[in-house]
Design a protein around this motif. Structure first.
Motif, PDB file in Angstrom:
ATOM      1  N   ALA A  98       1.148  -1.108  -0.372  1.00 51.75           N
ATOM      2  CA  ALA A  98      -0.004   0.161   0.094  1.00 51.75           C
ATOM      3  C   ALA A  98       0.454   0.931  -0.128  1.00 51.75           C
ATOM      4  CB  ALA A  98      -0.412  -0.094   1.253  1.00 51.75           C
ATOM      5  N   ASN A 111       0.355   4.885   1.358  1.00 56.57           N
ATOM      6  CA  ASN A 111      -0.637   5.245   3.458  1.00 56.57           C
ATOM      7  C   ASN A 111       0.466   5.997   4.756  1.00 56.57           C
ATOM      8  OD1 ASN A 111      -1.102   3.773   6.223  1.00 56.57           O
ATOM      9  ND2 ASN A 111      -2.643   3.090   4.431  1.00 56.57           N
ATOM     10  N   TRP A 112       0.265   6.603   4.924  1.00 58.20           N
ATOM     11  CA  TRP A 112       0.515   7.592   5.637  1.00 58.20           C
ATOM     12  C   TRP A 112       1.141   6.665   6.583  1.00 58.20           C
ATOM     13  CZ3 TRP A 112       0.603  10.188  10.564  1.00 58.20           C
ATOM     14  CH2 TRP A 112       1.340  10.614  10.419  1.00 58.20           C
TER      15      TRP A 112
END
Length: 294
Positions: A165, A168-169
């Protein structure tokens, strides 16, 4: 208990070497596919929780702790697989078979390699070997030494999630935090390992300390720069990812890499892995002694 954890790490590494390529281990492959799916974060959390429970079950039971650590080390550390894939990369580059090189790189690194020729693929191979040495060998071993089974699982699952992913922070920040020290440890071990493969320890040190200042990530590039300095080559620069083009700093000085440098990078990765194994065993014993004195 410190001895049990250290023994577990040794046994797990021995199993990794004896059983070969982790791509052929169905439980490991299945976990990576599930963790890379839509419920990946939840699956990763469950895996780490299971690791915590396994670690607690091993308290006061050296055999249980050693067994749990050994199985987890075998499952998450990818030293043998990395050497196998690196050797494939070097051989195919030497023979001019670029399509298989791109296929292997796609399994190890998220960059887009379709438009790369020999020099670009060699550069990508060296960078990928360096980064994966830190991520799938050094980091899990060091976290396993100080935190046991949960450390092994957390370190590895975050790497799987980050690649599954991108952007994604939360995952990116957690991954940066967990790998903050291991990446620097891997770079330091590269400096030590460089003369073993005929490389330059001074070059590895200078590239690591000089060239990564301009890198946008607190972790990425550290080990790559050390590998480049050790092999006296240049890596970095323009890199294409699915989400766009990134202009990264040039790491190292010297010539552009070729297939021979990829072969030496494989050997450097192998030696760094050995040093990381020894370091992790010492850390496990020291951690246990410190807890006992406390």
């Amino acid at each position: 208990m410190s001895a049990a954890r250290a023994i577990g790490l040794i046994l797990g590494l021995a199993a990794d070497g004896a059983l070969g390529d982790p791509r052929r281990r169905p439980p490991v492959t299945a976990f990576r596919r599930v963790a890379a799916g839509p419920a990946g974060i939840g699956i990763a959390g469950v895996a780490v929780l299971a690791g915590v429970l396994a670690e607690r079950a091993g308290r006061g039971r050296p055999l249980v702790q050693a067994s749990a650590t050994a199985v987890t080390t075998w499952a998450v550390v990818g030293a043998t697989g990395l050497v196998t894939e690196g050797t494939e990369l070097a051989r195919n580059l030497e023979e001019g078979r670029l399509a298989p090189v791109r296929g292997t790189l796609s399994e190890l690194d998220p960059r887009v390699s379709d438009g790369l020729a020999g020099v670009g693929l060699s550069r990508a191979a060296v960078e990928t070997l360096a980064e994966n040495t830190s991520e799938v060998v050094v980091a899990p071993l060091l976290w396993g030494a100080v935190a046991g089974v949960p450390g092994l699982l957390a370190s590895r699952t975050l790497g799987v999630l980050r690649r599954a992913a991108p952007g994604n922070w939360i995952v990116d920040r957690l991954d940066e935090l967990v790998h903050l020290l291991p990446t620097r440890a891997a770079a330091a071990l590269t400096v030590v390992a460089a003369p073993v493969v005929g490389g330059s320890a001074g070059g590895a040190w200078r590239a690591w300390r000089r060239d990564t200042i301009a890198h946008p990530s607190p972790n990425a590039g550290r080990v790559e720069a050390a590998f480049a300095g050790a092999l006296e080559i240049r890596v970095g620069g323009r890199t294409v990812y699915p989400q766009g083009v990134v202009e990264l700093p040039v790491l190292g000085v010297g010539r552009n890499p070729d297939a021979g440098h990829v072969t030496r990078a494989v050997e450097l990765s192998r030696v760094v892995g050995w040093l990381a194994a020894g370091t992790s065993v010492v850390l496990a014993v020291a951690s246990g002694l410190r807890r006992r004195k406390g």
